[in-house]
Design an enzyme around this catalytic site. Structure first.
Site, PDB file in Angstrom:
ATOM      1  N   ALA A  79       0.837  -1.209   0.000  1.00 51.84           N
ATOM      2  CA  ALA A  79       0.000   0.000   0.000  1.00 51.84           C
ATOM      3  C   ALA A  79       0.865   1.250   0.000  1.00 51.84           C
ATOM      4  O   ALA A  79       1.992   1.236   0.517  1.00 51.84           O
ATOM      5  CB  ALA A  79      -0.867  -0.014   1.250  1.00 51.84           C
ATOM      6  N   GLY A 138       0.845  -5.388   0.766  1.00 53.87           N
ATOM      7  CA  GLY A 138      -0.248  -5.562  -0.197  1.00 53.87           C
ATOM      8  C   GLY A 138       0.233  -6.153  -1.516  1.00 53.87           C
ATOM      9  O   GLY A 138      -0.543  -6.788  -2.235  1.00 53.87           O
ATOM     10  N   GLU A 173       0.151  -9.743  -0.919  1.00 52.06           N
ATOM     11  CA  GLU A 173      -1.267 -10.148  -0.810  1.00 52.06           C
ATOM     12  C   GLU A 173      -1.897 -10.247  -2.205  1.00 52.06           C
ATOM     13  O   GLU A 173      -2.657 -11.177  -2.493  1.00 52.06           O
ATOM     14  CB  GLU A 173      -2.024  -9.160   0.090  1.00 52.06           C
ATOM     15  CG  GLU A 173      -1.595  -9.301   1.550  1.00 52.06           C
ATOM     16  CD  GLU A 173      -2.148  -8.199   2.456  1.00 52.06           C
ATOM     17  OE1 GLU A 173      -1.979  -7.022   2.122  1.00 52.06           O
ATOM     18  OE2 GLU A 173      -2.748  -8.531   3.496  1.00 52.06           O
ATOM     19  N   GLU A 227       4.173  -5.438   7.441  1.00 52.46           N
ATOM     20  CA  GLU A 227       3.227  -4.464   8.004  1.00 52.46           C
ATOM     21  C   GLU A 227       3.481  -4.151   9.475  1.00 52.46           C
ATOM     22  O   GLU A 227       3.278  -3.016   9.914  1.00 52.46           O
ATOM     23  CB  GLU A 227       1.784  -4.953   7.828  1.00 52.46           C
ATOM     24  CG  GLU A 227       1.216  -4.777   6.425  1.00 52.46           C
ATOM     25  CD  GLU A 227       1.546  -5.922   5.483  1.00 52.46           C
ATOM     26  OE1 GLU A 227       2.461  -6.714   5.788  1.00 52.46           O
ATOM     27  OE2 GLU A 227       0.892  -6.035   4.440  1.00 52.46           O
TER      28      GLU A 227
HETATM   29  C1  LIG Z   1     -11.563  -1.004  -4.225  1.00 52.77           C
HETATM   30  C2  LIG Z   1     -10.378  -0.178  -4.317  1.00 52.77           C
HETATM   31  C3  LIG Z   1      -9.848   0.283  -3.002  1.00 52.77           C
HETATM   32  C4  LIG Z   1      -8.545   0.937  -3.179  1.00 52.77           C
HETATM   33  C5  LIG Z   1      -7.820   1.293  -1.950  1.00 52.77           C
HETATM   34  C6  LIG Z   1      -6.448   1.747  -2.333  1.00 52.77           C
HETATM   35  C7  LIG Z   1      -5.440   1.464  -1.321  1.00 52.77           C
HETATM   36  C8  LIG Z   1      -4.782   0.125  -1.517  1.00 52.77           C
HETATM   37  C9  LIG Z   1      -4.595  -0.499  -0.223  1.00 52.77           C
HETATM   38  C10 LIG Z   1      -3.793  -1.745  -0.298  1.00 52.77           C
HETATM   39  C11 LIG Z   1      -3.962  -2.526   0.944  1.00 52.77           C
HETATM   40  C12 LIG Z   1      -2.747  -3.238   1.375  1.00 52.77           C
HETATM   41  C13 LIG Z   1      -2.837  -3.656   2.791  1.00 52.77           C
HETATM   42  C14 LIG Z   1      -1.488  -4.093   3.248  1.00 52.77           C
HETATM   43  O1  LIG Z   1      -1.627  -5.162   4.113  1.00 52.77           O
HETATM   44  C15 LIG Z   1      -0.780  -2.923   3.893  1.00 52.77           C
HETATM   45  C16 LIG Z   1       0.535  -2.625   3.244  1.00 52.77           C
HETATM   46  O2  LIG Z   1       0.854  -3.028   2.172  1.00 52.77           O
HETATM   47  S1  LIG Z   1       1.564  -1.612   4.158  1.00 52.77           S
HETATM   48  C17 LIG Z   1       2.994  -1.430   3.145  1.00 52.77           C
HETATM   49  C18 LIG Z   1       3.914  -2.578   3.274  1.00 52.77           C
HETATM   50  N1  LIG Z   1       5.112  -2.327   2.548  1.00 52.77           N
HETATM   51  C19 LIG Z   1       6.231  -1.876   3.107  1.00 52.77           C
HETATM   52  O3  LIG Z   1       6.333  -1.703   4.292  1.00 52.77           O
HETATM   53  C20 LIG Z   1       7.392  -1.610   2.185  1.00 52.77           C
HETATM   54  C21 LIG Z   1       8.136  -0.404   2.629  1.00 52.77           C
HETATM   55  N2  LIG Z   1       9.245  -0.092   1.726  1.00 52.77           N
HETATM   56  C22 LIG Z   1      10.418  -0.719   1.792  1.00 52.77           C
HETATM   57  O4  LIG Z   1      10.645  -1.631   2.542  1.00 52.77           O
HETATM   58  C23 LIG Z   1      11.484  -0.194   0.881  1.00 52.77           C
HETATM   59  O5  LIG Z   1      11.168   1.118   0.525  1.00 52.77           O
HETATM   60  C24 LIG Z   1      11.653  -1.027  -0.420  1.00 52.77           C
HETATM   61  C25 LIG Z   1      10.354  -1.201  -1.151  1.00 52.77           C
HETATM   62  C26 LIG Z   1      12.243  -2.398  -0.054  1.00 52.77           C
HETATM   63  C27 LIG Z   1      12.639  -0.293  -1.360  1.00 52.77           C
HETATM   64  O6  LIG Z   1      13.813  -0.026  -0.648  1.00 52.77           O
HETATM   65  P1  LIG Z   1      14.961   0.875  -1.306  1.00 52.77           P
HETATM   66  O7  LIG Z   1      15.276   0.364  -2.651  1.00 52.77           O
HETATM   67  O8  LIG Z   1      16.062   0.964  -0.300  1.00 52.77           O
HETATM   68  O9  LIG Z   1      14.301   2.294  -1.538  1.00 52.77           O
HETATM   69  P2  LIG Z   1      13.677   3.329  -0.476  1.00 52.77           P
HETATM   70  O10 LIG Z   1      13.353   2.661   0.811  1.00 52.77           O
HETATM   71  O11 LIG Z   1      14.562   4.525  -0.450  1.00 52.77           O
HETATM   72  O12 LIG Z   1      12.286   3.680  -1.172  1.00 52.77           O
HETATM   73  C28 LIG Z   1      12.277   4.411  -2.380  1.00 52.77           C
HETATM   74  C29 LIG Z   1      11.162   5.424  -2.278  1.00 52.77           C
HETATM   75  O13 LIG Z   1       9.912   4.720  -2.247  1.00 52.77           O
HETATM   76  C30 LIG Z   1       9.161   5.148  -1.115  1.00 52.77           C
HETATM   77  N3  LIG Z   1       8.370   3.996  -0.680  1.00 52.77           N
HETATM   78  C31 LIG Z   1       8.788   2.744  -0.452  1.00 52.77           C
HETATM   79  N4  LIG Z   1       7.774   1.960  -0.132  1.00 52.77           N
HETATM   80  C32 LIG Z   1       6.666   2.725  -0.140  1.00 52.77           C
HETATM   81  C33 LIG Z   1       5.293   2.480   0.098  1.00 52.77           C
HETATM   82  N5  LIG Z   1       4.848   1.263   0.399  1.00 52.77           N
HETATM   83  N6  LIG Z   1       4.449   3.520   0.007  1.00 52.77           N
HETATM   84  C34 LIG Z   1       4.874   4.750  -0.311  1.00 52.77           C
HETATM   85  N7  LIG Z   1       6.178   5.057  -0.581  1.00 52.77           N
HETATM   86  C35 LIG Z   1       7.051   4.041  -0.497  1.00 52.77           C
HETATM   87  C36 LIG Z   1      10.215   5.551  -0.103  1.00 52.77           C
HETATM   88  O14 LIG Z   1       9.681   6.395   0.865  1.00 52.77           O
HETATM   89  C37 LIG Z   1      11.216   6.255  -1.002  1.00 52.77           C
HETATM   90  O15 LIG Z   1      10.661   7.507  -1.297  1.00 52.77           O
HETATM   91  P3  LIG Z   1      11.585   8.791  -1.485  1.00 52.77           P
HETATM   92  O16 LIG Z   1      12.289   8.945  -0.168  1.00 52.77           O
HETATM   93  O17 LIG Z   1      12.530   8.448  -2.604  1.00 52.77           O
HETATM   94  O18 LIG Z   1      10.651   9.901  -1.767  1.00 52.77           O
END
Ligand SMILES: CCCCCCCCCCCCC[C@H](O)CC(=O)SCCNC(=O)CCNC(=O)[C@H](O)C(C)(C)COP(=O)(O)OP(=O)(O)OC[C@H]1O[C@@H](n2cnc3c(N)ncnc32)[C@H](O)[C@@H]1OP(=O)(O)O
Length: 528
Positions: A60, A99, A102, A122
């Protein structure tokens, strides 16, 4: 998300939301539209789902969490994919996290590049995998491994994921090309065995003890964190309830976490950690160009080998040192060692003809008073309290101490009063926070996030509270200001309690979020 028709009666849905293809409303709607198009096109026999720019999906969009509750509606999409009447194959490169995984669990098959990583991280954001993750993963890989992966949030590499059964195929070539070939091979296979929602969780004879051990483990490993324990409850629901009810329980628990202060704090920390690497102090000064601030005196706690060395360094530089040592024996040893070291230094300097003035080295006696009476705390069975025995843990108030304190008060003309836990917390934390605001006002730290990350990584501040500056915003800046004003009026001799100008400026705007502080407070000074 983009929709493409491919040769061999296939369709491709490609997630595109740079940099990590996070799931936004637009991306999720794109996936749904793609599935509908592929369903209504009778020439399409199977669908491949992938991500643009060598990343499947990082879950997400965390930046949108403050505006909506993630997961709940996306779970419906994950179920729609599972029930889809044409095979859907996930082609994973880079990461499939949260997500993203998922979504892949909703697909009927998962093919990944050998360097891909998958996981449900998460808990690190204070939430749980709320789009069916806690219900589907145990159906696929069983309860013990699901507990491990979901409560730790640790991602696994493709090879481990293959062994666990999360992935079906791992390759060293392009996963999309492989998924295209694979899709043609499985066209005639029944889809029902691939629908996780219709499977039950593999049962184990000792399920109760597995769960109670898991609760005990997370309480020990992640004390104070809500998400790991709540995730275990969701996994219990996967075992004890049919899918239809399990997803309702997951939804309820996900909402509870999403609304908790911990989720807000941990999500703040996620962005704070990535932003601090990109910031430099607003004064544009750096440690290479900074000029040192004058140091008028130094305090050293503990006079072991390290403490003595530190005290000596400052004393040699002519800076007055106040050293505190609670163990009288250690204090005696230290006094002799430091004095003889200083004398040796002095005689060396005299021999070389350099002038030397004896530095001031003062030992505080305040902590000594109890120790001098043989009260070393638990180890001697008495200190501030009386203990049941030396090294005992059962303590009770000691009449000796009351007498000692009343004499102390008399000598120092102090009035006694009761101090509430709230006051202790506020006076300790708000003076620390006040100092943080001074540091920001002086341009020494680039942002409140920098101060918070230092506290989280260097001082053991609980991650789920986000750091002192985030905490201030949680309490409300006008409240912090008002309390500091009150305590400073009561204690005008404690300068740390005098509200900083920076805090006053910000509180005049109400309670702005930390990211807006610098623009609202105006340009900082520069002490660097
Ligand atoms: C019917 C229609 C309804 C629609 C609703 C719409 C909403 C959809 C909801 C989906 C539901 C999902 C539910 C789920 O259970 C909840 C989640 O998914 S929570 C998120 C889980 N994911 C994470 O925790 C991943 C976090 N990120 C990382 O671990 C790392 O960033 C990475 C992906 C491994 C990459 O690492 P690196 O290569 O080292 O790069 P960076 O860390 O520097 O990241 C680059 C850049 O991306 C930004 N970023 C990374 N992940 C996210 C993210 N998930 N959301 C937003 N932004 C993200 C990060 O901040 C960096 O940004 P910058 O600093 O460059 O601006």
């Amino acid at each position: 998300a983009e929709y493409l028709r491919l040769p061999h009666s296939l369709a491709l849905i490609r997630l595109r939301n740079p940099p990590v293809n996070a799931l936004s409303l637009a991306v999720v709607n794109g996936i749904r539209e793609g599935l509908q198009k592929a369903m209504s096109d009778h020439t399409i026999k199977a669908i491949v789902v992938c991500g643009a720019n060598d990343k499947f999906c990082a879950g997400a969009d965390i930046s949108s969490f403050s505006r909506s509750s993630p997961g709940i509606s996306f779970g419906v999409v994950v179920d729609e994919i599972q029930r889809y009447e044409k095979p859907v194959v996930a082609a994973i490169r880079g990461v499939a996290l949260g997500g993203g995984l998922e979504l892949a669990l909703g697909c009927h098959y998962r093919i990944a590049h050998a360097e891909a990583r998958v996981g449900l991280p998460e808990v690190a954001l204070g939430i749980l995998p709320g789009a069916r993750g806690t219900q589907l993963l145990p159906r696929l890989i069983g309860v013990p491994m699901s507990l491990d992966l979901i409560t730790s949030g640790r991602p696994v590499g493709a090879d481990e994921a293959l062994k666990l059964g999360i992935l079906d195929v791992v390759i060293n070539s392009d996963p999309v090309e492989e998924a295209v070939k694979f899709s043609q091979e499985i066209l005639d296979k029944p889809l029902e065995p691939r629908r996780l929602l219709n499977k039950s969780v593999p049962s184990l004879p000792n399920m109760d003890s597995i769960f109670s051990e898991a609760f005990a483990k997370v309480q020990k490993q992640y004390p104070g964190f809500l998400a790991p324990e709540t995730s275990i409850q969701a996994l219990q629901a996967a075992v004890n309830l049919p899918y239809k009810l399990g997803i309702k329980e997951e939804e309820k628990l996900a909402l509870y976490l999403q609304k908790s202060g911990q989720a807000r704090a941990l999500q703040y920390v996620f962005f704070a950690e990535s932003s601090v690497h990109k910031q430099s102090p607003p004064s544009v000064a750096s440690w290479q160009t900074a000029s040192p601030q004058p140091i008028s005196s130094v305090g050293v706690l503990g006079l072991g080998t390290m403490g003595r060395g530190i005290a000596m360094c400052f004393a040699k530089a002519g800076i007055p040192v106040v050293a505190v040592e609670s163990d009288p024996k250690q204090l005696e040893i230290a006094k002799k060692a430091v004095t003889s070291m200083l004398e040796r230094e002095a005689s060396k300097m005299q021999q070389s003809g350099r002038a030397w003035t004896k530095p001031t080295l003062t030992f505080s006696s305040s902590a000594d008073m109890l120790c001098e009476s043989g009260r070393f705390g638990q180890k001697t069975g008495k200190g501030w309290y009386q203990y049941d025995k030396p090294l005992g843990r059962v303590h009770r108030p000691d009449p000796w101490l009351s007498e000692f304190l009343s004499q102390y008060r008399e000598t120092h003309h102090l009035e006694s009063r009761s101090i509430s836990q709230e006051e202790i917390l506020e006076r300790c934390l708000y003076s620390l926070i006040n100092e943080g605001f001074r540091i920001l006002g002086e341009g020494i730290a680039a942002s409140p996030e920098q101060i918070d990350i230092i506290y989280l990584s260097g001082y053991g501040w609980p991650r789920y509270r986000g750091g002192p500056m985030f905490y201030a915003a949680t309490v409300g800046l006008p409240v912090v200001l008002e309390k500091l004003q009150k305590y400073y009026t009561q204690n005008p001799d404690v300068p740390q309690l005098e509200p900083s100008d920076y805090l006053k400026k910000l509180a005049a705007h109400g309670n702005p979020p930390p990211k807006d502080w610098q623009s609202l407070a105006g340009p900082p000074g520069s002490k660097l």
